[in-house]
Design a protein around this motif. Structure first.
Motif, PDB file in Angstrom:
ATOM      1  N   SER A  71      81.827  48.238  -6.783  1.00 54.27           N
ATOM      2  CA  SER A  71      80.941  48.759  -5.745  1.00 54.27           C
ATOM      3  C   SER A  71      79.592  49.164  -6.345  1.00 54.27           C
ATOM      4  O   SER A  71      78.531  48.866  -5.788  1.00 54.27           O
ATOM      5  CB  SER A  71      81.597  49.963  -5.065  1.00 54.27           C
ATOM      6  N   ASP A  72      79.637  49.813  -7.509  1.00 58.83           N
ATOM      7  CA  ASP A  72      78.376  50.229  -8.163  1.00 58.83           C
ATOM      8  C   ASP A  72      77.559  49.024  -8.616  1.00 58.83           C
ATOM      9  O   ASP A  72      76.332  48.986  -8.471  1.00 58.83           O
ATOM     10  CB  ASP A  72      78.672  51.128  -9.366  1.00 58.83           C
ATOM     11  N   ASP A  73      78.246  48.010  -9.179  1.00 60.06           N
ATOM     12  CA  ASP A  73      77.525  46.795  -9.596  1.00 60.06           C
ATOM     13  C   ASP A  73      76.837  46.139  -8.388  1.00 60.06           C
ATOM     14  O   ASP A  73      75.703  45.683  -8.469  1.00 60.06           O
ATOM     15  CB  ASP A  73      78.497  45.779 -10.228  1.00 60.06           C
ATOM     16  N   ILE A  74      77.531  46.151  -7.265  1.00 62.49           N
ATOM     17  CA  ILE A  74      76.944  45.552  -6.056  1.00 62.49           C
ATOM     18  C   ILE A  74      75.731  46.364  -5.617  1.00 62.49           C
ATOM     19  O   ILE A  74      74.670  45.814  -5.298  1.00 62.49           O
ATOM     20  CB  ILE A  74      78.007  45.446  -4.939  1.00 62.49           C
TER      21      ILE A  74
ATOM     22  N   MET B  79      78.985  36.880   6.730  1.00 62.87           N
ATOM     23  CA  MET B  79      79.108  38.065   5.857  1.00 62.87           C
ATOM     24  C   MET B  79      80.571  38.317   5.510  1.00 62.87           C
ATOM     25  O   MET B  79      80.926  38.607   4.383  1.00 62.87           O
ATOM     26  CB  MET B  79      78.534  39.301   6.548  1.00 62.87           C
ATOM     27  N   GLY B  80      81.450  38.167   6.510  1.00 62.18           N
ATOM     28  CA  GLY B  80      82.887  38.387   6.269  1.00 62.18           C
ATOM     29  C   GLY B  80      83.475  37.310   5.387  1.00 62.18           C
ATOM     30  O   GLY B  80      84.261  37.593   4.480  1.00 62.18           O
ATOM     31  N   ARG B  81      83.079  36.045   5.615  1.00 71.21           N
ATOM     32  CA  ARG B  81      83.683  34.914   4.893  1.00 71.21           C
ATOM     33  C   ARG B  81      83.179  34.770   3.467  1.00 71.21           C
ATOM     34  O   ARG B  81      83.775  34.069   2.640  1.00 71.21           O
ATOM     35  CB  ARG B  81      83.409  33.625   5.681  1.00 71.21           C
ATOM     36  N   LEU B  82      82.094  35.462   3.129  1.00 74.19           N
ATOM     37  CA  LEU B  82      81.494  35.340   1.807  1.00 74.19           C
ATOM     38  C   LEU B  82      82.471  35.518   0.644  1.00 74.19           C
ATOM     39  O   LEU B  82      82.523  34.650  -0.247  1.00 74.19           O
ATOM     40  CB  LEU B  82      80.303  36.291   1.652  1.00 74.19           C
ATOM     41  N   PRO B  83      83.304  36.557   0.596  1.00 75.93           N
ATOM     42  CA  PRO B  83      84.214  36.670  -0.548  1.00 75.93           C
ATOM     43  C   PRO B  83      85.227  35.530  -0.629  1.00 75.93           C
ATOM     44  O   PRO B  83      85.601  35.103  -1.727  1.00 75.93           O
ATOM     45  CB  PRO B  83      84.916  38.012  -0.339  1.00 75.93           C
TER      46      PRO B  83
ATOM     47  N   VAL C 169      78.326  39.197  -7.903  1.00 74.80           N
ATOM     48  CA  VAL C 169      77.845  40.515  -7.479  1.00 74.80           C
ATOM     49  C   VAL C 169      76.540  40.386  -6.698  1.00 74.80           C
ATOM     50  O   VAL C 169      76.360  40.986  -5.635  1.00 74.80           O
ATOM     51  CB  VAL C 169      77.675  41.424  -8.715  1.00 74.80           C
ATOM     52  N   ARG C 170      75.640  39.539  -7.184  1.00 78.42           N
ATOM     53  CA  ARG C 170      74.366  39.338  -6.477  1.00 78.42           C
ATOM     54  C   ARG C 170      74.611  38.768  -5.080  1.00 78.42           C
ATOM     55  O   ARG C 170      73.985  39.178  -4.107  1.00 78.42           O
ATOM     56  CB  ARG C 170      73.466  38.383  -7.278  1.00 78.42           C
ATOM     57  N   SER C 171      75.562  37.828  -4.967  1.00 74.70           N
ATOM     58  CA  SER C 171      75.849  37.209  -3.659  1.00 74.70           C
ATOM     59  C   SER C 171      76.324  38.254  -2.665  1.00 74.70           C
ATOM     60  O   SER C 171      75.823  38.362  -1.547  1.00 74.70           O
ATOM     61  CB  SER C 171      76.915  36.114  -3.823  1.00 74.70           C
ATOM     62  N   LEU C 172      77.292  39.075  -3.102  1.00 70.63           N
ATOM     63  CA  LEU C 172      77.845  40.104  -2.203  1.00 70.63           C
ATOM     64  C   LEU C 172      76.812  41.185  -1.896  1.00 70.63           C
ATOM     65  O   LEU C 172      76.749  41.706  -0.791  1.00 70.63           O
ATOM     66  CB  LEU C 172      79.094  40.721  -2.835  1.00 70.63           C
ATOM     67  N   ALA C 173      75.969  41.480  -2.892  1.00 69.17           N
ATOM     68  CA  ALA C 173      74.990  42.563  -2.726  1.00 69.17           C
ATOM     69  C   ALA C 173      73.859  42.171  -1.779  1.00 69.17           C
ATOM     70  O   ALA C 173      73.420  42.970  -0.952  1.00 69.17           O
ATOM     71  CB  ALA C 173      74.405  42.927  -4.090  1.00 69.17           C
TER      72      ALA C 173
END
Ligand code: MLT
Length: 428
Positions: A104-107, A387-391, A163-167
């Motif tokens: 979470s912090d990395d994001i 946004m939901g499907r990203l992971p 991390v960049r993608s999710l962030a």
């Protein structure tokens, strides 16, 4: 002794290996069929064809089962969080607290995007559909992070891209919305959690103190979980085939965003609301529209009903329906479109026409209703799905890469002209 299937062509028998998965799914391995028998198989839309082996998501269309890394969607939706499910999908195990905190912090450290991305955003007129803006900004990361183009990037480098993608996805999504509204963008407030941070970027207006409603943030977190992955659906298969050419994670996922945009895929939730609003404007006579849906000459199709894989019910729809009820009650939303939706659902669940054709409400039917109740504009519904499907896209791209799978290259059956001589234009 390994199981085989016998294929007999022109009197000759070919023994094809049988492959079985951990949930006893069975496949005939045709990897060497063309070489051994000189034939290929044909399967429009790949409905009967496995493209890969995967340990990420299992679904059983007959039993209405959906599990991520062995955990049921019912358990995850009730007890987990979107970032925890993202970690599970991508890295294979539920995180320990310190692992989740670091993730979470990395994001949080990467929620900002390069200011030059705004030059790209400014190039899109307000009339642009947010999905096109989202796909473009997401792919533009290849320009700002060219090291992501390295097909042999280190595990640390891949983690940074993940991390960049999710962030940045929520930032891009919120900015695409602000662009459509002609409003100035908001920067991410890292004092908030993932979904609250997104909602504040989406809705906050200059000179106004915006407080995120925890009911809305919690409902959105659950919606994102319910959309996190779904085996080899159209957009995930797109991410995999683009990724199989060793394209970067950003361009692979941008391709997935574009595949999801289609009204037969992620765009279905937007089509559901447009259909419900059309019925409301027409006077709300659901029986009339149900009869139109039954009349194959009417050209009208009920959006948000049935599913390519689930034969009895979509497990996500059951969860999301309850979430819809909770959210609308908590928010005190009284939406005539919802009343129409509930009437359509009631008829579809008891009418033999729909039951025989397995046309029951699916995840798109209810997600559009909740997004509408959360105040999310229709054009942003598919962005929420992305946004939901990203992971899930990330996990599938990472699995393909780690398994060193070959470039995807399907064959065809040619049905065009046979050999013919070129005729100069003056002699045609
Ligand atoms: C999805 O979640 O991707 C949709 O239900 C479509 C599918 O799985 O084919």
């Amino acid at each position: 002794m390994a199981k085989t299937a016998d294929l007999i062509i022109d009197g000759k028998t070919y023994k094809l290996p049988i492959v079985e998965g951990t949930e006893n799914e069975v496949a005939v391995d045709i990897s060497n069929l063309l070489e051994e028998a000189g034939v290929i198989t044909l399967d429009f839309g790949y409905k009967n064809t496995g493209a890969t082996k995967s340990a990420i998501t299992f679904l059983d269309g007959d039993k209405g089962i959906l599990r991520h890394r062995g955990y049921s969607i019912e358990d995850l939706a009730a007890k987990s969080s979107f970032l925890e499910v993202a970690y599970l999908l991508i890295f294979g195990e539920l995180p320990m607290q310190d692992q989740l905190d670091k993730f979470s912090d990395d994001i949080k450290r990467h929620t900002m995007v390069h200011e030059d991305i705004k030059k790209i955003l400014d190039g899109f007129p307000s009339s642009s559909h947010p999905m096109g803006v989202l796909a473009s900004m997401f792919c533009a990361q290849t320009a700002f992070y060219p090291e992501s183009l390295d097909p042999n990037r280190s595990a640390e480098g891949v983690y940074l891209s993940i991390v960049r993608s999710l962030a940045k996805m929520p930032t891009f999504a919120a900015w695409a919305y602000k662009n459509a509204m002609g409003h100035p963008v908001n920067y991410p407030d890292n004092s908030l959690n993932y979904t609250a941070r997104f909602l504040k970027m989406l809705y906050a207006l200059p000179a106004e103190q915006y407080e995120v409603d925890p009911v809305v943030a919690d409902a959105l977190d659950k919606l994102l979980i319910l959309h996190a992955d779904h085996e080899q659906n159209c957009s995930t298969s797109t991410v995999r085939i683009v990724g199989s050419s060793k394209a970067s994670i950003y361009s692979s996922i941008s391709a997935g965003i574009n595949a999801l945009w289609g009204p037969l895929h992620g765009g279905a939730n937007q089509e559901v609301i447009l259909m419900l609003e059309a019925i409301r404007k027409d006077g709300g006579d659901t029986e009339k529209w149900i009869n139109k849906a039954k009349d194959k000459n009417s050209g009208f199709r009920l959006m948000g009903f049935g599913h390519r894989v689930y034969k009895n019910f979509d497990p996500r729809a059951k969860i999301i329906k309850k979430t819809a009820d909770d959210v609308l009650n908590k928010l005190g939303v009284n939406d005539p479109v919802l009343d129409i939706a509930l009437k359509l659902e009631e008829v579809a669940l008891r009418d033999p026409y729909f039951i025989e054709r397995k046309l029951y409400p699916n995840v798109d039917f209810y997600s559009g209703i909740i997004y509408r109740a959360l105040g999310i504009p229709v054009d942003m519904f598919t962005v929420m799905f992305a946004m939901g499907r990203l992971p899930g896209w990330i996990a599938q791209w990472k699995e393909l890469r780690e398994n060193k799978e070959p470039i995807g290259r399907p064959r065809q059956i040619y049905t065009g002209q046979n050999l013919r001589e070129y005729v100069p234009i003056e002699k045609r």
